[in-house]
Design a protein around this motif. Sequence first.
Motif, PDB file in Angstrom:
ATOM      1  N   LYS A  90       0.828  -1.209   0.000  1.00 29.02           N
ATOM      2  CA  LYS A  90       0.000   0.000   0.000  1.00 29.02           C
ATOM      3  C   LYS A  90       0.862   1.258   0.000  1.00 29.02           C
ATOM      4  O   LYS A  90       0.585   2.221  -0.720  1.00 29.02           O
ATOM      5  CB  LYS A  90      -0.929  -0.004   1.210  1.00 29.02           C
ATOM      6  CG  LYS A  90      -2.002  -1.090   1.169  1.00 29.02           C
ATOM      7  CD  LYS A  90      -2.864  -1.053   2.425  1.00 29.02           C
ATOM      8  CE  LYS A  90      -3.921  -2.154   2.402  1.00 29.02           C
ATOM      9  NZ  LYS A  90      -4.747  -2.154   3.645  1.00 29.02           N
ATOM     10  N   LEU A  91       1.927   1.246   0.800  1.00 29.77           N
ATOM     11  CA  LEU A  91       2.808   2.412   0.876  1.00 29.77           C
ATOM     12  C   LEU A  91       3.585   2.611  -0.422  1.00 29.77           C
ATOM     13  O   LEU A  91       3.815   3.738  -0.853  1.00 29.77           O
ATOM     14  CB  LEU A  91       3.760   2.267   2.062  1.00 29.77           C
ATOM     15  CG  LEU A  91       3.113   2.469   3.436  1.00 29.77           C
ATOM     16  CD1 LEU A  91       4.055   2.016   4.548  1.00 29.77           C
ATOM     17  CD2 LEU A  91       2.728   3.926   3.644  1.00 29.77           C
ATOM     18  N   ILE A  92       4.004   1.506  -1.040  1.00 29.10           N
ATOM     19  CA  ILE A  92       4.710   1.601  -2.319  1.00 29.10           C
ATOM     20  C   ILE A  92       3.805   2.213  -3.379  1.00 29.10           C
ATOM     21  O   ILE A  92       4.209   3.120  -4.122  1.00 29.10           O
ATOM     22  CB  ILE A  92       5.208   0.205  -2.756  1.00 29.10           C
ATOM     23  CG1 ILE A  92       6.374  -0.242  -1.873  1.00 29.10           C
ATOM     24  CG2 ILE A  92       5.628   0.213  -4.227  1.00 29.10           C
ATOM     25  CD1 ILE A  92       6.784  -1.694  -2.077  1.00 29.10           C
ATOM     26  N   ARG A  93       2.577   1.726  -3.454  1.00 28.55           N
ATOM     27  CA  ARG A  93       1.641   2.257  -4.457  1.00 28.55           C
ATOM     28  C   ARG A  93       1.338   3.736  -4.203  1.00 28.55           C
ATOM     29  O   ARG A  93       1.291   4.548  -5.139  1.00 28.55           O
ATOM     30  CB  ARG A  93       0.347   1.438  -4.453  1.00 28.55           C
ATOM     31  CG  ARG A  93       0.507   0.012  -4.957  1.00 28.55           C
ATOM     32  CD  ARG A  93      -0.842  -0.654  -5.180  1.00 28.55           C
ATOM     33  NE  ARG A  93      -0.729  -2.047  -5.533  1.00 28.55           N
ATOM     34  CZ  ARG A  93      -0.418  -2.511  -6.744  1.00 28.55           C
ATOM     35  NH1 ARG A  93      -0.177  -1.644  -7.726  1.00 28.55           N
ATOM     36  NH2 ARG A  93      -0.349  -3.796  -6.989  1.00 28.55           N
ATOM     37  N   LEU A  94       1.146   4.101  -2.933  1.00 29.24           N
ATOM     38  CA  LEU A  94       0.854   5.489  -2.595  1.00 29.24           C
ATOM     39  C   LEU A  94       2.033   6.400  -2.918  1.00 29.24           C
ATOM     40  O   LEU A  94       1.869   7.471  -3.512  1.00 29.24           O
ATOM     41  CB  LEU A  94       0.496   5.589  -1.113  1.00 29.24           C
ATOM     42  CG  LEU A  94       0.147   6.979  -0.579  1.00 29.24           C
ATOM     43  CD1 LEU A  94      -1.046   7.560  -1.334  1.00 29.24           C
ATOM     44  CD2 LEU A  94      -0.150   6.916   0.905  1.00 29.24           C
ATOM     45  N   THR A  95       3.230   5.963  -2.544  1.00 25.71           N
ATOM     46  CA  THR A  95       4.429   6.760  -2.818  1.00 25.71           C
ATOM     47  C   THR A  95       4.625   6.950  -4.318  1.00 25.71           C
ATOM     48  O   THR A  95       4.968   8.044  -4.786  1.00 25.71           O
ATOM     49  CB  THR A  95       5.671   6.084  -2.218  1.00 25.71           C
ATOM     50  OG1 THR A  95       5.490   5.916  -0.812  1.00 25.71           O
ATOM     51  CG2 THR A  95       6.923   6.931  -2.465  1.00 25.71           C
ATOM     52  N   ALA A  96       4.394   5.873  -5.083  1.00 29.35           N
ATOM     53  CA  ALA A  96       4.548   5.956  -6.538  1.00 29.35           C
ATOM     54  C   ALA A  96       3.571   6.973  -7.134  1.00 29.35           C
ATOM     55  O   ALA A  96       3.934   7.775  -8.006  1.00 29.35           O
ATOM     56  CB  ALA A  96       4.341   4.581  -7.159  1.00 29.35           C
ATOM     57  N   GLY A 100       4.154  10.545  -9.224  1.00 30.19           N
ATOM     58  CA  GLY A 100       3.696  10.541 -10.609  1.00 30.19           C
ATOM     59  C   GLY A 100       4.049   9.298 -11.388  1.00 30.19           C
ATOM     60  O   GLY A 100       4.001   9.302 -12.626  1.00 30.19           O
ATOM     61  N   LYS A 101       4.408   8.208 -10.687  1.00 29.42           N
ATOM     62  CA  LYS A 101       4.784   6.972 -11.375  1.00 29.42           C
ATOM     63  C   LYS A 101       4.048   5.806 -10.724  1.00 29.42           C
ATOM     64  O   LYS A 101       4.572   5.153  -9.824  1.00 29.42           O
ATOM     65  CB  LYS A 101       6.295   6.745 -11.301  1.00 29.42           C
ATOM     66  CG  LYS A 101       7.127   7.811 -12.005  1.00 29.42           C
ATOM     67  CD  LYS A 101       8.609   7.514 -11.869  1.00 29.42           C
ATOM     68  CE  LYS A 101       9.451   8.577 -12.558  1.00 29.42           C
ATOM     69  NZ  LYS A 101      10.909   8.297 -12.424  1.00 29.42           N
ATOM     70  N   ALA A 102       2.837   5.556 -11.158  1.00 32.35           N
ATOM     71  CA  ALA A 102       2.041   4.474 -10.588  1.00 32.35           C
ATOM     72  C   ALA A 102       2.704   3.126 -10.835  1.00 32.35           C
ATOM     73  O   ALA A 102       3.291   2.895 -11.899  1.00 32.35           O
ATOM     74  CB  ALA A 102       0.631   4.480 -11.169  1.00 32.35           C
TER      75      ALA A 102
END
Length: 228
Positions: A90-96, A100-102
């Motif tokens: 979840k944190l990786i996806r949010l940070t991405a 601006g890089k999903a």
Amino acid sequence: MSTVSLTVHHGTKEIGGNCIEVKAPCGERLVLDVGRPLDASPDATGLLPTTLDRAAAAHVLISHPHQDHWGLLDEVPAHWTIHCGTAAEKLIRLTAKLTGKAVERDFVPWASGKPCHIGPFTVTPLLTDHSAFDAHMLLIEVAGKRILYSGDFRRHGRKAKLVERLMASPPSGVDVLCMEGTNLGSTKPTISETDLEADFVRLFRETPGRVFVSWPAQNIDRTVTLYR
């Protein structure tokens, strides 16, 4: 190949940007972290180590959600599988998204303390103390060998007992310890979250009006410290 091989592709002479390969005798591979080097410019591409074979299949294990351990996921071949903790995903996806890089990848979740089987490998994630939430050490077993990968860890956070418990009763029969060493040889002081909490209390009492604090959003320990 009749033996287990371990190759550190990046992270021996610098902090962060970890990329470590473990290959089983049958040829299957684990890649421990695919970190973006801390000194890379924001628009730099092609940073995945060229020594890492991208043609053959592999399974990527992300120890925790700091970008210097997962930031090159967009360069990882689509046929590789990605494994990490549920909260870390979840944190990786949010940070991405914030950068601006999903991350358009599927993740395979693990649970701390529960062995998971990935090809010929048995991987046991061990929750540890770090400024990133949902950080794990990884115990890897394959072909009669045991490798312990520490990832990033510390002993001065709110989950320090996790590290102390592991040190007091470490996994038996470990053949290789692959350990993070940011502060090895350093004399810089550290401060516990408990002591930092007391410092903040003093600061708030001594300061008229408002106090503004800036801290990394992923550092849940620091959020708890400020809340308390």
